[in-house]
Design an enzyme around this catalytic site. Structure first.
Site, mmCIF file in Angstrom:
data_model
loop_
_atom_site.group_PDB
_atom_site.id
_atom_site.type_symbol
_atom_site.label_atom_id
_atom_site.label_comp_id
_atom_site.label_asym_id
_atom_site.label_seq_id
_atom_site.Cartn_x
_atom_site.Cartn_y
_atom_site.Cartn_z
ATOM 1 N N THR A 193 0.827 -1.211 0.000
ATOM 2 C CA THR A 193 0.000 0.000 0.000
ATOM 3 C C THR A 193 0.861 1.260 0.000
ATOM 4 O OG1 THR A 193 -0.107 0.087 2.411
ATOM 5 C CG2 THR A 193 -1.841 -1.168 1.285
ATOM 6 N N LYS A 194 2.172 1.110 0.065
ATOM 7 C CA LYS A 194 3.054 2.276 0.183
ATOM 8 C C LYS A 194 3.565 2.696 -1.203
ATOM 9 C CE LYS A 194 2.146 1.593 4.424
ATOM 10 N NZ LYS A 194 2.813 1.191 5.649
#
Ligand SMILES: *Cc1c(COP(=O)(O)O)cnc(C)c1O
Length: 398
Positions: free
Chosen positions: A197-198
């Site tokens: 998700t980064k």
């Protein structure tokens, strides 16, 4: 003609198929599959040349002296705190992801939560100074959602107690400080997450950047169980290594990061332009000169001005096939695992207000302008039917 009803009141959903909240910023072309095939054929699955090349490439990309890659961001935070040899309290925001606090507790350190700035949602330097005491052993800022925290001000509090400042930069890879330097270049150490998700991902992974050669050397021993190479462990480390296949994915994704972040910035600008005149919706402020990674795009919903509260909006958006997140609600001091430390922290009025109002909207590099408009139109319909939705939500809860 009136506005179409929200789906929860019987209208057609904004999206026929689910709009995801996030998608990993990675590509899957033939170069990465052949790199992975090469690793499998080589027989070296860990501690090989891919990891070394990744660390060198990251150092060059960020312009930092040392880059130490780990198995996760949480591991990176745990090992950084371990190698700094701390005891006592860690000052950090409560408005962050749980891993920030967990790393302190895995080191036997006591979290002391400070409040956040009401505009930028990052650690308030004034609040951090207020809760600092002779027990303070570390100050940790967080670049929340990709917006850099106020490092210079936090450094003053750390200096007053002669303790280090580190930064949880999990959201910050590719972001820029107000002075134009890259996130990763400040404080004793910055710790990133490379999870999917980064903004920069290896599948899973973590990264510590530092200008301190001794700390970098110790971190490399720490991620290797504390074994310097002769099997006489120097301290209690752990296995914090990143596999070669993940390092290869990182090498593949790294050159694309500036482009991915520019796409996210455009998505965010589109959201802001579309929603700026909606009463009761406000955005995260980005300090002058800084650049956010837009790891998340969050809005605050004022229930009195918008007409319905954040939870009702999230439920209505779910009805539209739009996935959202309540980042970060509950904040750490209200989570079960942190009950013991809630009372030793300062008052956290801004944290509690922001946590109750915040909603992260779908955000990913590949998101199209039409998809953004679809979310914004759904928000407007929800606002227009606020009175009916309030009744609906009350009935639903009864
Ligand atoms: C994701 C995240 C972490 C932990 O990183 P992992 O790679 O998931 O272990 C730490 N801090 C913050 C603020 C995060 O969002």
């Amino acid at each position: 003609m009136g506005m179409e009803k929200p789906a929860v009141l019987g209208g057609a959903p904004a999206f026929a198929t689910a709009l995801p909240f996030t998608r990993p910023t990675t590509s899957a072309d033939a170069r990465v599959t052949s790199a992975i095939a090469g690793i499998l054929a080589s027989g070296t699955l860990t501690k090989g040349s891919e990891l070394r090349r990744l660390e060198e490439a990251i150092s060059r990309f960020l312009g930092v002296e040392h880059a130490v890659v780990t198995s996760s961001g949480t591991t990176g935070l745990m090992l950084t705190m371990r190698c700094l040899g701390l005891s006592g309290d860690v000052i950090l925001p409560s408005f962050t992801f749980m891993a920030s606090g967990h790393a302190a507790r895995w080191n036997g350190l006591d979290p002391v939560f400070a409040d956040i700035d009401p505009q930028t949602f990052v650690l308030s330097p004034e609040s951090a100074a207020e809760v600092s005491t002779s027990r303070t052993s570390l100050v940790m800022g967080v670049h929340t959602f990709g917006v850099p925290c106020d490092v210079e001000e936090l450094e003053q509090t750390a200096a007053r107690h002669a303790v280090p400042l580190i930064l949880d930069s999990a959201h910050g890879f590719g972001g820029v400080y107000p002075d134009g330097s890259m996130i990763g270049s400040k404080s004793t150490a910055e710790v990133f997450s490379l999870s999917p998700t980064k903004p920069f991902t290896c599948g899973e992974g973590g990264l510590i950047t530092t200008g301190d050669a001794d700390l970098a050397r110790e971190l490399k021993i720490a991620r290797e169980y504390g074994n310097p190479g002769d099997f006489d462990s120097l301290f209690i480390g752990l296995n914090g290594r990143l596999p070669e296949m993940s390092a290869a994915l990182g090498l593949h994704n790294l050159p694309g990061v500036p482009g991915y972040i520019e796409q996210r910035r455009q998505v965010a600008e589109h959201y802001r332009a579309n929603l700026h005149d909606v009463a009761g919706i406000t955005f995260q402020h980005i300090p002058e000169g800084a650049r956010s990674t837009y790891k998340d795009f969050v809005i605050l919903i004022d229930p009195d001005l918008f007409g319905v509260d954040r939870d009702t909006v999230a439920a209505a958006l779910r009805g539209e096939n739009i996935d959202t997140r309540r980042y970060f609600d509950p904040p750490l001091h209200l989570q079960t695992a942190y009950r013991r430390w809630a009372d030793t922290s300062g008052p956290l009025p801004v944290t509690e207000t922001v946590a109750a109002r915040v909603l992260a909207l779908p955000m990913f590099s590949q998101m199209t302008p039409d998809q953004v408009d679809g979310v914004c139109d759904a928000m407007r319909r929800i606002g227009a039917y606020a009175a009916d939705l309030s009744v609906h939500a009350t009935v639903g809860r009864a």
